[in-house]
Motif scaffolding. Structure first.
Motif, PDB file in Angstrom:
ATOM      1  N   ARG A  85       0.849  -1.191   0.000  1.00 14.00           N
ATOM      2  CA  ARG A  85       0.000   0.000   0.000  1.00 14.00           C
ATOM      3  C   ARG A  85       0.884   1.240   0.000  1.00 14.00           C
ATOM      4  O   ARG A  85       1.744   1.407   0.864  1.00 14.00           O
ATOM      5  CB  ARG A  85      -0.919   0.019   1.218  1.00 14.00           C
ATOM      6  CG  ARG A  85      -1.772   1.275   1.350  1.00 14.00           C
ATOM      7  CD  ARG A  85      -2.559   1.244   2.647  1.00 14.00           C
ATOM      8  NE  ARG A  85      -3.297   2.488   2.875  1.00 14.00           N
ATOM      9  CZ  ARG A  85      -2.800   3.567   3.471  1.00 14.00           C
ATOM     10  NH1 ARG A  85      -1.535   3.571   3.889  1.00 14.00           N
ATOM     11  NH2 ARG A  85      -3.538   4.644   3.657  1.00 14.00           N
ATOM     12  N   LEU A  86       0.670   2.123  -1.002  1.00 16.88           N
ATOM     13  CA  LEU A  86       1.403   3.378  -1.117  1.00 16.88           C
ATOM     14  C   LEU A  86       0.463   4.549  -0.915  1.00 16.88           C
ATOM     15  O   LEU A  86      -0.724   4.473  -1.237  1.00 16.88           O
ATOM     16  CB  LEU A  86       2.065   3.492  -2.497  1.00 16.88           C
ATOM     17  CG  LEU A  86       2.978   2.351  -2.950  1.00 16.88           C
ATOM     18  CD1 LEU A  86       3.497   2.625  -4.346  1.00 16.88           C
ATOM     19  CD2 LEU A  86       4.120   2.132  -1.968  1.00 16.88           C
ATOM     20  N   ARG A  87       1.023   5.640  -0.416  1.00 16.96           N
ATOM     21  CA  ARG A  87       0.208   6.838  -0.197  1.00 16.96           C
ATOM     22  C   ARG A  87       1.047   8.078  -0.450  1.00 16.96           C
ATOM     23  O   ARG A  87       2.207   8.157  -0.033  1.00 16.96           O
ATOM     24  CB  ARG A  87      -0.312   6.865   1.242  1.00 16.96           C
ATOM     25  CG  ARG A  87      -1.102   8.109   1.610  1.00 16.96           C
ATOM     26  CD  ARG A  87      -2.548   7.924   1.238  1.00 16.96           C
ATOM     27  NE  ARG A  87      -3.278   9.195   1.258  1.00 16.96           N
ATOM     28  CZ  ARG A  87      -4.584   9.299   1.351  1.00 16.96           C
ATOM     29  NH1 ARG A  87      -5.336   8.214   1.464  1.00 16.96           N
ATOM     30  NH2 ARG A  87      -5.176  10.458   1.317  1.00 16.96           N
ATOM     31  N   ALA A  88       0.480   9.066  -1.180  1.00 12.22           N
ATOM     32  CA  ALA A  88       1.116  10.372  -1.360  1.00 12.22           C
ATOM     33  C   ALA A  88       0.043  11.367  -1.760  1.00 12.22           C
ATOM     34  O   ALA A  88      -0.738  11.101  -2.680  1.00 12.22           O
ATOM     35  CB  ALA A  88       2.218  10.330  -2.418  1.00 12.22           C
ATOM     36  N   GLY A  89      -0.005  12.514  -1.078  1.00  9.63           N
ATOM     37  CA  GLY A  89      -0.989  13.534  -1.424  1.00  9.63           C
ATOM     38  C   GLY A  89      -2.393  12.972  -1.388  1.00  9.63           C
ATOM     39  O   GLY A  89      -2.813  12.358  -0.406  1.00  9.63           O
ATOM     40  N   ASP A  90      -3.116  13.134  -2.493  1.00 10.87           N
ATOM     41  CA  ASP A  90      -4.504  12.677  -2.577  1.00 10.87           C
ATOM     42  C   ASP A  90      -4.643  11.240  -3.044  1.00 10.87           C
ATOM     43  O   ASP A  90      -5.761  10.725  -3.114  1.00 10.87           O
ATOM     44  CB  ASP A  90      -5.289  13.580  -3.549  1.00 10.87           C
ATOM     45  CG  ASP A  90      -5.524  14.967  -2.990  1.00 10.87           C
ATOM     46  OD1 ASP A  90      -5.457  15.119  -1.757  1.00 10.87           O
ATOM     47  OD2 ASP A  90      -5.774  15.896  -3.784  1.00 10.87           O
ATOM     48  N   LEU A  91      -3.544  10.583  -3.395  1.00 11.39           N
ATOM     49  CA  LEU A  91      -3.629   9.258  -4.001  1.00 11.39           C
ATOM     50  C   LEU A  91      -3.211   8.151  -3.041  1.00 11.39           C
ATOM     51  O   LEU A  91      -2.301   8.323  -2.216  1.00 11.39           O
ATOM     52  CB  LEU A  91      -2.757   9.166  -5.259  1.00 11.39           C
ATOM     53  CG  LEU A  91      -3.204   9.924  -6.501  1.00 11.39           C
ATOM     54  CD1 LEU A  91      -2.251   9.649  -7.648  1.00 11.39           C
ATOM     55  CD2 LEU A  91      -4.634   9.573  -6.901  1.00 11.39           C
ATOM     56  N   GLN A  92      -3.866   7.005  -3.200  1.00 12.36           N
ATOM     57  CA  GLN A  92      -3.495   5.778  -2.509  1.00 12.36           C
ATOM     58  C   GLN A  92      -3.541   4.640  -3.520  1.00 12.36           C
ATOM     59  O   GLN A  92      -4.488   4.539  -4.305  1.00 12.36           O
ATOM     60  CB  GLN A  92      -4.451   5.494  -1.362  1.00 12.36           C
ATOM     61  CG  GLN A  92      -4.198   4.187  -0.644  1.00 12.36           C
ATOM     62  CD  GLN A  92      -5.159   3.970   0.504  1.00 12.36           C
ATOM     63  OE1 GLN A  92      -5.129   4.683   1.487  1.00 12.36           O
ATOM     64  NE2 GLN A  92      -6.030   2.983   0.374  1.00 12.36           N
ATOM     65  N   ALA A  93      -2.513   3.783  -3.522  1.00  8.39           N
ATOM     66  CA  ALA A  93      -2.438   2.677  -4.481  1.00  8.39           C
ATOM     67  C   ALA A  93      -2.084   1.387  -3.768  1.00  8.39           C
ATOM     68  O   ALA A  93      -1.367   1.390  -2.760  1.00  8.39           O
ATOM     69  CB  ALA A  93      -1.409   2.968  -5.569  1.00  8.39           C
ATOM     70  N   HIS A  94      -2.569   0.271  -4.307  1.00  9.04           N
ATOM     71  CA  HIS A  94      -2.186  -1.060  -3.868  1.00  9.04           C
ATOM     72  C   HIS A  94      -1.471  -1.741  -5.033  1.00  9.04           C
ATOM     73  O   HIS A  94      -2.035  -1.843  -6.137  1.00  9.04           O
ATOM     74  CB  HIS A  94      -3.400  -1.880  -3.447  1.00  9.04           C
ATOM     75  CG  HIS A  94      -3.962  -1.474  -2.126  1.00  9.04           C
ATOM     76  ND1 HIS A  94      -5.299  -1.655  -1.788  1.00  9.04           N
ATOM     77  CD2 HIS A  94      -3.395  -0.897  -1.048  1.00  9.04           C
ATOM     78  CE1 HIS A  94      -5.503  -1.215  -0.567  1.00  9.04           C
ATOM     79  NE2 HIS A  94      -4.369  -0.751  -0.097  1.00  9.04           N
ATOM     80  N   VAL A 136      11.043  -0.158  -0.388  1.00  7.63           N
ATOM     81  CA  VAL A 136       9.698   0.376  -0.175  1.00  7.63           C
ATOM     82  C   VAL A 136       9.789   1.633   0.667  1.00  7.63           C
ATOM     83  O   VAL A 136      10.519   1.673   1.662  1.00  7.63           O
ATOM     84  CB  VAL A 136       8.783  -0.645   0.534  1.00  7.63           C
ATOM     85  CG1 VAL A 136       7.370  -0.079   0.683  1.00  7.63           C
ATOM     86  CG2 VAL A 136       8.731  -1.961  -0.203  1.00  7.63           C
ATOM     87  N   THR A 137       9.054   2.670   0.259  1.00  8.58           N
ATOM     88  CA  THR A 137       8.865   3.868   1.067  1.00  8.58           C
ATOM     89  C   THR A 137       7.368   4.113   1.181  1.00  8.58           C
ATOM     90  O   THR A 137       6.560   3.335   0.666  1.00  8.58           O
ATOM     91  CB  THR A 137       9.560   5.090   0.455  1.00  8.58           C
ATOM     92  OG1 THR A 137       8.897   5.442  -0.774  1.00  8.58           O
ATOM     93  CG2 THR A 137      11.038   4.808   0.172  1.00  8.58           C
ATOM     94  N   GLU A 138       6.991   5.185   1.833  1.00  8.30           N
ATOM     95  CA  GLU A 138       5.574   5.501   1.949  1.00  8.30           C
ATOM     96  C   GLU A 138       4.920   5.710   0.596  1.00  8.30           C
ATOM     97  O   GLU A 138       3.741   5.394   0.409  1.00  8.30           O
ATOM     98  CB  GLU A 138       5.378   6.751   2.817  1.00  8.30           C
ATOM     99  CG  GLU A 138       5.652   6.544   4.287  1.00  8.30           C
ATOM    100  CD  GLU A 138       4.691   5.557   4.919  1.00  8.30           C
ATOM    101  OE1 GLU A 138       3.483   5.587   4.563  1.00  8.30           O
ATOM    102  OE2 GLU A 138       5.128   4.750   5.757  1.00  8.30           O
ATOM    103  N   ASP A 139       5.680   6.247  -0.389  1.00  8.41           N
ATOM    104  CA  ASP A 139       5.074   6.611  -1.669  1.00  8.41           C
ATOM    105  C   ASP A 139       5.669   5.892  -2.874  1.00  8.41           C
ATOM    106  O   ASP A 139       5.355   6.229  -4.017  1.00  8.41           O
ATOM    107  CB  ASP A 139       5.165   8.125  -1.891  1.00  8.41           C
ATOM    108  CG  ASP A 139       6.593   8.653  -1.853  1.00  8.41           C
ATOM    109  OD1 ASP A 139       7.543   7.848  -1.857  1.00  8.41           O
ATOM    110  OD2 ASP A 139       6.765   9.892  -1.801  1.00  8.41           O
ATOM    111  N   SER A 140       6.510   4.868  -2.663  1.00 10.58           N
ATOM    112  CA  SER A 140       7.080   4.166  -3.814  1.00 10.58           C
ATOM    113  C   SER A 140       7.501   2.753  -3.433  1.00 10.58           C
ATOM    114  O   SER A 140       7.781   2.458  -2.266  1.00 10.58           O
ATOM    115  CB  SER A 140       8.291   4.919  -4.383  1.00 10.58           C
ATOM    116  OG  SER A 140       9.397   4.832  -3.497  1.00 10.58           O
ATOM    117  N   VAL A 141       7.546   1.908  -4.443  1.00  9.30           N
ATOM    118  CA  VAL A 141       8.074   0.555  -4.279  1.00  9.30           C
ATOM    119  C   VAL A 141       8.920   0.234  -5.503  1.00  9.30           C
ATOM    120  O   VAL A 141       8.558   0.582  -6.637  1.00  9.30           O
ATOM    121  CB  VAL A 141       6.944  -0.483  -4.107  1.00  9.30           C
ATOM    122  CG1 VAL A 141       5.989  -0.490  -5.296  1.00  9.30           C
ATOM    123  CG2 VAL A 141       7.520  -1.885  -3.894  1.00  9.30           C
TER     124      VAL A 141
END
Length: 330
Positions: free
Chosen positions: A19-28, A117-122
């Motif tokens: 699970r990634l998160r940045a700004g308004d977006l969240q992705a799996h 892996v980071t909060e906003d990238s893999v």
């Protein structure tokens, strides 16, 4: 950032979900095929991509949904090409005659390794052995999927120990409203030319102007009842990152801008999706035209057309590919 187990392959290997998160977006993101399983924007009630809530559909009728396809995206006629005077016979997994998306077991069917892996990238990596699916060269691939405010980004690097061909693409299906179809969407593409295809969707070798044809999307056009599975010729070589296409829903006001380094954009309006058996995030069956694939890549069947932009990856050289999907609200 979280990592969990999304499911297991038939041989028992776990498929991880990041699970990634940045700004308004969240992705799996799944380690199977580097699939973007889900993508959400704050304030938007529906997902921005088609996907499934369990692993099984990705192993069956939702094959390629959200995956990174390669080692050569799209089709190669008769699954054959010549390089350095040698003829290579590839896996023929499309209609029993042609190679599609790297063959029967391409990058979309493999489990990728998580290396960072980071909060906003893999960052995911994959090794495709020499001779795998018929392709020459041990190919080492590194893919970073990242979020930045309202952008979903793909940065792909690959090297080979032999001369080979290489082209990867993100095969996500985008949808910008909750109507269940592309009927309220408009598309604009910065392409003066496209590739005509035969009945097997193989390029004929012609490079045709879009002017005065149904393939002219230089100004925005509606997608209601439009059927496309064609390469739009963005350029005749790989370029610096630039804007190439815009998708907009008149129903929601959402827009999607595509930026890429690649010379081609395969546009597929999902007219061949089955009417039944493909269930989306909301539990509803996905029918024809349920989403739009915007696949930035080399032109299809490039190895068999010397006048197409080359897709050669020389020994010990590096393949670079960057594509960004940028979302905006009205």
């Amino acid at each position: 950032m979280t990592i969990d187990v999304f499911g297991h392959m038939p041989d028992g290997r776990p498929v991880k979900r990041i699970r990634l998160r940045a700004g308004d977006l969240q992705a799996h993101i799944l380690t199977l095929g580097a699939i973007v399983q889900d993508l959400r924007m704050d304030g938007v009630a529906h997902p921005l991509v088609l996907g499934a809530t369990t692993l099984a559909p990705y192993l069956g009728p939702m094959h390629y949904f959200g995956a990174t396809v390669g080692r050569f995206a799209n089709r190669i006629a008769q699954g054959r090409f010549s390089l350095d005077g040698q003829l290579y016979q590839l896996s023929r997994n499309f209609r029993g005659r042609h190679c599609l998306h790297g063959g029967q077991i391409g990058s979309a069917e493999r489990l990728w390794s998580v290396t960072q892996v980071t909060e906003d990238s893999v960052t995911l990596t994959l090794v495709l052995p020499d001779g795998d699916m018929g392709f020459p060269g041990n190919l080492e691939v590194s893919l970073t999927i990242s979020l930045s405010d309202r952008a979903l980004g793909f940065d792909i690097r690959a090297t080979s120990d032999r001369d080979t061909i290489c082209s990867f693409a993100h095969h996500g299906y985008f949808i910008l409203d909750n109507s269940g179809s592309l009927a309220h969407h408009r598309l604009q593409i910065a392409a003066e030319e496209y590739l005509p295809v035969d009945d097997d969707l193989i390029p004929t070798g012609d490079i045709a102007p879009v002017q005065n044809t149904d393939f002219d999307f230089r100004t925005p056009r509606g997608l209601r009842d439009v059927a496309l599975d064609h390469n739009f010729c963005l350029s005749h070589r790989r370029e610096n990152l630039r804007h190439v296409a815009r998708l907009r829903s008149d129903l929601s006001g959402l827009t999607l801008d595509v930026e890429t380094t690649e010379p081609g954009l395969q546009v597929y309006t999902a007219q061949h999706l089955p009417q039944q058996g493909v269930i989306g995030h909301d539990g509803q069956a996905l029918g024809k035209h349920a989403g739009l694939a915007l696949e930035a890549q080399a032109w299809p069947d490039t190895p068999n057309h010397p006048h197409f932009p080359p897709a050669l990856l020389a020994k010990n050289a590096t393949y670079y590919h960057t594509t960004r999907y940028v979302f905006a609200t009205a």
